[in-house]
Design a protein around this motif. Structure first.
Motif, mmCIF file in Angstrom:
data_model
loop_
_atom_site.group_PDB
_atom_site.id
_atom_site.type_symbol
_atom_site.label_atom_id
_atom_site.label_comp_id
_atom_site.label_asym_id
_atom_site.label_seq_id
_atom_site.Cartn_x
_atom_site.Cartn_y
_atom_site.Cartn_z
ATOM 1 N N GLU A 106 -4.292 -8.760 -1.065
ATOM 2 C CA GLU A 106 -4.414 -8.032 0.187
ATOM 3 C C GLU A 106 -3.043 -7.818 0.835
ATOM 4 O O GLU A 106 -2.069 -8.509 0.507
ATOM 5 C CB GLU A 106 -5.320 -8.801 1.150
ATOM 6 C CG GLU A 106 -6.752 -8.922 0.675
ATOM 7 C CD GLU A 106 -7.602 -9.747 1.624
ATOM 8 O OE1 GLU A 106 -7.116 -10.101 2.725
ATOM 9 O OE2 GLU A 106 -8.753 -10.051 1.271
ATOM 10 N N SER A 107 -2.997 -6.894 1.757
ATOM 11 C CA SER A 107 -1.758 -6.630 2.497
ATOM 12 C C SER A 107 -1.328 -7.882 3.256
ATOM 13 O O SER A 107 -2.137 -8.543 3.906
ATOM 14 C CB SER A 107 -1.992 -5.476 3.473
ATOM 15 O OG SER A 107 -0.829 -5.210 4.216
ATOM 16 N N THR A 139 0.156 -4.028 -5.793
ATOM 17 C CA THR A 139 -0.753 -3.167 -5.041
ATOM 18 C C THR A 139 -1.780 -4.005 -4.296
ATOM 19 O O THR A 139 -2.114 -5.115 -4.727
ATOM 20 C CB THR A 139 -1.487 -2.178 -5.978
ATOM 21 O OG1 THR A 139 -2.311 -1.323 -5.205
ATOM 22 C CG2 THR A 139 -2.347 -2.914 -6.994
ATOM 23 N N ASN A 140 -2.276 -3.461 -3.178
ATOM 24 C CA ASN A 140 -3.387 -4.104 -2.474
ATOM 25 C C ASN A 140 -4.683 -3.344 -2.728
ATOM 26 O O ASN A 140 -5.699 -3.613 -2.103
ATOM 27 C CB ASN A 140 -3.105 -4.189 -0.964
ATOM 28 C CG ASN A 140 -2.876 -2.824 -0.338
ATOM 29 O OD1 ASN A 140 -3.081 -1.792 -0.981
ATOM 30 N ND2 ASN A 140 -2.444 -2.802 0.902
ATOM 31 N N ASN A 190 9.001 1.572 -2.811
ATOM 32 C CA ASN A 190 7.675 1.641 -2.200
ATOM 33 C C ASN A 190 7.097 3.022 -2.511
ATOM 34 O O ASN A 190 7.489 4.024 -1.925
ATOM 35 C CB ASN A 190 7.763 1.427 -0.687
ATOM 36 C CG ASN A 190 6.392 1.315 -0.041
ATOM 37 O OD1 ASN A 190 5.441 1.950 -0.475
ATOM 38 N ND2 ASN A 190 6.297 0.516 0.998
ATOM 39 N N ASP A 241 6.256 -1.118 -5.773
ATOM 40 C CA ASP A 241 5.288 -1.567 -4.767
ATOM 41 C C ASP A 241 4.314 -0.424 -4.444
ATOM 42 O O ASP A 241 4.686 0.749 -4.509
ATOM 43 C CB ASP A 241 6.046 -2.008 -3.510
ATOM 44 C CG ASP A 241 5.171 -2.788 -2.554
ATOM 45 O OD1 ASP A 241 4.086 -3.240 -2.969
ATOM 46 O OD2 ASP A 241 5.557 -2.942 -1.383
ATOM 47 N N GLU A 242 3.092 -0.782 -4.090
ATOM 48 C CA GLU A 242 2.038 0.198 -3.789
ATOM 49 C C GLU A 242 1.867 1.180 -4.942
ATOM 50 O O GLU A 242 1.789 2.401 -4.756
ATOM 51 C CB GLU A 242 2.366 0.952 -2.484
ATOM 52 C CG GLU A 242 2.603 0.057 -1.282
ATOM 53 C CD GLU A 242 1.369 -0.721 -0.849
ATOM 54 O OE1 GLU A 242 0.276 -0.470 -1.386
ATOM 55 O OE2 GLU A 242 1.508 -1.596 0.023
#
Length: 454
Positions: free
Chosen positions: A176-177, A288-289, A203, A247-248
């Motif tokens: 999770e974030s 990733t979330n 990102n 990221d992401e």
């Protein structure tokens, strides 16, 4: 051109005479054979001293001793005219016998050496600083010992991550974030064999789709309007011999996912506008979330890329599943916040702890940090209390009722608002419309839509 023996001899004599360093040559008994201009100027000698014993010309000399013993003396301190100088005395050997001695002055004053040493020391300090700064900017910021977690889940995760760090395997970090995915990526790089190489973070959600390709893979000169004259390296090239964190990754556009898959398979990148590829040696960590398998089902993420990224997977547990780490996390975060804000806190009362433990922390450690920082600014003494903690209502605190669609929920809320406004306006629809800050016609329209017409 070829030189005869006489010409070579003359050349050596000119070189010796004009050498910058003071130089003297004696026979093995210590009689001067050669004495260059720099040494004469250093000692202030005008007359011819060739053939004289060196002890009569140079005070505290040991040239005759070196000639007798045949043992070189390197960087020896010798006092001349009340000042200390540094000199070499080297025996010149032929068939195992001393035939002459060469003496040179490295520093005419020891202070020159001290000044040089200070300069070298300063350069070394500057080099160390810039190396640290470069490592700070391009390297990992966090290490495993900085990741707080004594719960069983976190201890097992850290132990496994440290093993993974030793390899070059691609890593997919999910969670999770705010759980600390980037911290683990930093720590993996810092413990890997690539730790001296760059650590580049991208990102994928923060860069516009139109720019992401050139950011990742770079571009050649003239690839598009506004391109730099000499082109530009992409993040993958900058990460060569190091690690790149994507990221992401779940937000990466599909067309770019195909190009990323090729980079991972071929270990080479092709800049925008380039005609040839550039080989790279990069370890990839993605995070990733989002639920990537669900995105694959929706056609928003490539299955082949997912399997290429998911070589080793790390799932960071949410804070609500490791509340036993809360005291250590709070202590650690408060220590950093006290340093950055200058606001001191000495204790946390029991009610505040109860609030912290009962909250679900949907924003995880990042949310905890924000709540604590806000609390410090509300502090009046040096104890953190319940009233300093501003937390939104948790999901558990909401009234239990059947879940409806968003449309149904909004319509129900609108109907209740109309009725409340009519009650407050004592049945006056025009006044009720004013209370809701909508026009009279809108009020009548909504009133009839909800079947409230009378």
């Amino acid at each position: 051109m070829d030189l005869n023996l006489q010409q070579i001899s003359k050349l050596l004599e000119v070189v010796f005479e004009n050498a910058h360093e003071p130089m003297v040559v004696t026979d093995k008994e210590g009689n001067i054979l050669l004495f260059n201009r720099s040494y004469r100027e250093f000692l202030g000698i005008q007359e011819n001293v060739i053939g004289k014993p060196v002890t009569e010309v140079i005070e505290n000399t040991r040239m005759h001793i070196v000639g007798r013993e045949g043992v070189p003396e390197i960087a020896d301190i010798q006092q001349i005219k009340g000042q200390k100088m540094i000199a070499h005395r080297i025996p010149i050997m032929d068939e195992g016998q001393v035939i002459a001695v060469l003496g040179t002055v490295l520093f005419q004053d020891v202070k020159e050496l001290a000044s040089l040493a200070a300069m070298v020391g300063q350069l070394k300090d500057e080099l160390t600083y810039y190396k640290k700064e470069l490592r700070r900017r391009l390297g990992a910021t966090y290490h495993f010992d900085q990741i707080v977690g004594y719960s069983q889940k976190m201890k097992e995760l850290k132990k496994f991550s440290q093993k993974v760090a030793k390899s070059d395997s691609t890593v997919l970090i999910t969670g999770e974030s705010g759980t600390g995915k980037e911290l683990f990526a930093h720590a993996i790089h810092a413990e890997s064999k690539r730790k001296m190489g760059p650590f580049i973070r991208v990102n994928c959600a923060a860069i516009p789709d139109s720019l992401l390709e050139s950011e990742l893979f770079g571009y050649e000169e003239g690839a598009f309007t506004g391109a730099a004259r000499r082109g530009k390296k992409g993040k993958f090239e900058l990460a060569d011999h190091g690690t790149i964190l994507l990221d992401e990754i779940g937000d990466m556009p599909l067309p770019l996912q195909a190009k990323l898959l090729r980079v991972l398979q071929e270990k080479e990148v092709e800049r925008v506008g380039a005609v040839r590829s550039t080989p790279i040696d990069v370890r990839v960590i993605a995070s990733t979330n989002q639920d990537l398998p669900a995105l694959i089902k929706d056609g928003r993420f490539r299955a082949d890329l997912y399997y290429r990224l998911n070589v080793v997977s790390l799932e960071i547990p949410p804070l609500r599943e490791r509340l036993e780490d809360l005291p250590e996390l709070v202590s650690n975060l408060l220590q950093r916040l006290v340093e950055s804000t200058g606001i001191s806190v000495k204790s946390i009362d029991d009610e505040a702890w109860s609030v912290l433990r009962s909250y679900s922390w949907p924003g995880n450690v990042r949310e905890l940090n924000n709540v604590l920082e806000r609390a410090l600014h509300l502090l009046e003494g040096d104890q953190l209390k319940k009233e300093h903690l501003w937390l939104p209502a948790s999901v558990e605190a909401l009234p239990s009722r059947p879940l409806k669609s968003l449309k149904e929920t909004l319509e129900q809320a609108e109907r209740e608002a109309l009725l409340l406004a009519m009650r407050a306006a004592e049945g006056n629809k025009q006044e009720a419309a004013k209370l809701l800050k909508i026009s009279k016609s809108s009020f009548y329209e909504k009133w009839e839509k909800h079947g409230l017409a009378t």
